[in-house]
Design an enzyme around this catalytic site. Structure first.
Site, PDB file in Angstrom:
ATOM      1  N   HIS A  99      77.445  42.480  51.904  1.00 12.31           N
ATOM      2  CA  HIS A  99      76.298  42.603  52.802  1.00 12.31           C
ATOM      3  C   HIS A  99      76.551  43.602  53.932  1.00 12.31           C
ATOM      4  O   HIS A  99      75.595  44.109  54.530  1.00 12.31           O
ATOM      5  CB  HIS A  99      75.926  41.234  53.371  1.00 12.31           C
ATOM      6  N   HIS A 266      78.248  37.991  41.352  1.00 16.14           N
ATOM      7  CA  HIS A 266      77.885  36.615  41.034  1.00 16.14           C
ATOM      8  C   HIS A 266      78.834  35.971  40.031  1.00 16.14           C
ATOM      9  O   HIS A 266      78.589  34.857  39.580  1.00 16.14           O
ATOM     10  CB  HIS A 266      76.448  36.572  40.502  1.00 16.14           C
TER      11      HIS A 266
END
Length: 724
Positions: A99, A266
């Site tokens: 992020h 993920h």
């Protein structure tokens, strides 16, 4: 202390000698006034390390092996105040680094992890960054230990990289060299919305998902890239695939890199939504002082561990979320999925049926298993035809997936650092990568004076010499350290054909300069810069000032093979106030466009002012227009622009949109013409203050010297080798 004496009385105790947070600002009174703050946002006065501190020098004393050992130990050193999922902080650290780097966008080069900006608003309080305050706080003991030898920016990205290594991935490499900022970035436009996660239609020009407003890369305010629940929270994996393709392309990623990064991100960790998101406390920037910079206090259960709430989705993607494997693709492609709701009410995909042993275990109790989940973005990798092909190949070839991901992760986390010359450390990959904009080393052993003499003897005019050098260097942007004069890409596609570079004029000038370079052994890049310097020296002499423009040889000439044409398209200038040029009319004012370019070039308001004044009298306007050329001695580096701009014997009258005539007050005779941008330097109170300094009788030499200093700064902006 008497409790009653501390009660508020209704009167403000501040004497109002200084303004902190109360009172009206100039912006409140005059919201449309030109705001120059973005040009001075990272003033050295805000840097506690001092102007003489060199991070590159400090890095030379960093014990990298010890640091990496400490980070490996941190991954499994679960803290009671914020316990690690399954005893491993890897997923949290990766999300923090993702992020940080993932806020980068190619259009203007802003965002990214290169400055440690995640520590400040708005990023520290974005809805998509819930709980990353905890990740940074977990890193604090390491930052404290290594002090100024390690920036937050480097630590955040390195923590994510080490997290992958600790879970089994062979990473591609890592480079130190990111320097911290010390206050929020005012120049970055994150969107016009006034509320978090506002409907995405506010940043799209139409129903076409490719119409996302430039320069944005995220689909909604407060998200890093796409909405995990689907477009505007409505599940539709095919539409989400469209969003992914746009947002990742604006992060410089192709389809294969997009699939790799999504799946690789993920493969480990989990989402958190085991509670009511509406009960979370204030974000860090607005939390109470006792929270000490942390936010999103969670009153549900323990408020941590299995009760953590971040995105609102809940669950892991894979059976073994603390190890690097191919479990993501096996899970995604080998099960049928249906839409369900998380405990927090978020839409997520769960398998229709799954073997008990394939379910991930609870983060606190391994005897409990839960369904895995997929976001809408994950499902897009299965239903979008192109993403599906890539996913199937990755599922069949774990080694290939790992290699592609490792390279994509390196690109994601280093894309905003600029050329390889800025990389520091023992783990810098030897391989040169096309997205690093490689430039071969240039020569320094040629006769600089001979090159200058040949240029001076040529048929090229002062305006041609200066404008060509300016056009070569002006592409530099300090946001992602791309562009600039090094490499002489102005002679290659796509730059040689850019409208703003006046291709016909450029080609004519390059023929002359390339022949001089070939005859003297200098690079074309150095010769172009020297051409500008020669033009300035001749112009200064014509103004009665003797000056030698500082020059450092060593620029190299790159090639077509080392230039990604599509990647350079985003650097094409569509406006340049320094040469009084707009490609077309824009909704944004010319002066605001000017500030944006100036900020990207790393210039101050004073430097902008002196450069404009000098370039005008040198006759460098695009197409040879005379707007703003307030002098009868064009080609001489005089302060005439400022003298005549501030002279009250003239009056200024509009005669067309954003164009003005400068008339003699007594006779009404038209003396000059000007653009709106020219007149801003006399109308804006701050810029006029600078203009008046240069208009003074005692500032003729100061003007030339300041112009030369600003010019050299632009020419050397991409000379990262000089910083060594």
């Amino acid at each position: 202390m008497d409790e009653n004496k501390t009660k508020p009385t209704g009167k403000c105790p501040v004497m109002h000698g200084g303004n902190t947070s109360t009172g009206s600002s100039n912006t409140d009174w005059w919201p449309n006034a030109l705001n120059l703050d973005i040009l001075h946002q990272h003033d050295t006065k805000t840097n506690p390390l001092g102007s003489d501190f060199s991070y590159r020098e400090a890095l030379k004393t960093l014990d990298v092996d010890a640091l990496k050992k400490d980070l490996h130990a941190l991954m499994t050193d679960s803290q009671e105040w914020w316990p690690a999922d399954w005893g491993h902080y890897g997923g949290l650290m990766i999300r923090m680094a993702w992020h940080s780097a993932g806020s980068y966008r190619t259009t203007d080069g802003r965002g990214g992890g290169g400055t440690g900006n995640q520590r400040f608003a708005p990023l520290n309080s974005w809805p998509d960054n819930v709980s990353l305050d905890k990740a940074r706080r977990l890193l604090w003991p390491i930052k404290r230990k290594y002090g100024n030898k390690l920036s937050w920016a480097d630590l955040i990205i390195l923590a994510g990289t080490i997290a992958y290594e600790s879970m089994g991935l062979k990473t591609f490499g890592f480079a130190f060299g990111r320097e911290d900022i010390w206050q929020p970035e005012k120049d970055t436009y994150w969107g016009a919305e006034k509320e978090w996660l506002a409907n995405s239609t506010e940043r799209y020009g139409s129903d076409d998902r490719t119409s996302l407003e430039n320069p944005l890369a995220a689909v909604q305010m407060g998200l890093i890239y796409v909405n995990p629940e689907g477009v505007d929270g409505k599940s539709d994996p095919l539409r989400t695939a469209q969003d992914m393709r746009v947002t990742f392309s604006r992060m410089a990623m192709n389809d294969e890199e997009t699939v790799a990064l999504t799946a690789g991100g993920h493969t480990v960790g989990k989402t958190h939504g085991n509670g009511d998101a509406s009960l979370l406390g204030a974000a860090p920037e607005s939390a109470d002082v006792e929270e000490q910079g942390l936010g999103w206090h969670n009153p549900t259960g323990s408020g941590k561990g299995r009760y953590t709430v971040t995105s609102g989705l809940e669950g892991a993607w894979t059976t073994h979320p603390t190890q690097w494997d191919n479990g993501f693709f096996q899970m995604l492609l080998n099960h049928e999925w249906e839409l369900r709701k998380s405990p927090a009410g978020a839409s997520q995909w769960e398998p229709v049926s799954i073997k008990e042993e394939d379910k991930p275990v609870d983060v606190e109790d391994p005897s409990i298993r839960y369904n895995p989940m997929m976001t809408d973005a994950d499902m897009a990798l299965k239903v979008d035809p192109e993403y599906r092909k890539i996913s199937e190949r990755f599922s069949r070839d774990q080694a290939y997936f790992s290699e592609v991901f490792a390279r994509a992760w390196f690109k994601l986390t280093h894309r905003d650092m600029g050329p390889k010359a800025r990389y520091v450390g023992p783990d810098v990959p030897q391989e040169d990568l096309l997205w690093q904009d490689p430039v071969p080393a240039g020569r320094t052993d040629y006769d600089v004076d001979l090159v200058k003499a040949r240029i001076a003897e040529s048929s090229l005019s002062i305006s041609e010499l200066v404008a060509t050098a300016w056009d070569s260097a002006r592409t530099f942007r300090g946001s992602d350290m791309r562009g600039g004069a090094n490499g002489a890409r102005i002679r290659l596609a796509p730059q040689k054909d850019w409208v703003g570079n006046e291709p016909a004029r450029l080609a004519r000038v390059l023929v002359v300069l390339e022949s001089i370079a070939a005859a003297t052994g200098a690079s074309v890049a150095d010769t172009i810069v020297l051409a500008g310097n020669v033009g300035i020296e001749k112009a200064a002499k014509a103004a009665g000032v003797q000056v030698t423009v500082p020059f450092a040889p060593g620029r190299g000439d790159t090639t077509d093979a080392l230039t990604d044409v599509e990647s350079f398209d985003v650097l094409e200038p569509i406006h340049d106030g320094y040469r009084n040029w707009l490609k077309k009319d824009y909704a944004v004012s010319v002066e605001e466009l000017m500030l944006d370019r100036t900020q990207l070039m790393g210039l101050t308001a004073n430097e902008m002012t002196v450069l404009v004044g000098g370039l005008r009298v040198l006759g460098t306007n695009y197409g040879g227009t005379k707007h703003g050329v307030f002098t009868d001695r064009e080609g001489a580096l005089t302060n005439d622009f400022f003298v005549n701009l501030t002279d009250m014997k003239y009056t200024w009258k509009p005669y067309r949109k954003d164009l003005y005539e400068i008339r003699d007050r007594k006779t009404g005779e038209v003396k000059w013409t000007a653009t709106r941008l020219d007149l801003v330097f006399g109308s804006n109170s701050i810029l006029r203050a600078y203009a008046e300094v240069y208009a003074q009788d005692d500032s003729k030499e100061k003007f030339v010297n300041d112009f030369v200093a600003a010019w050299v700064k632009v020419m050397n902006a991409d000379r990262f080798d000089l910083a060594e």
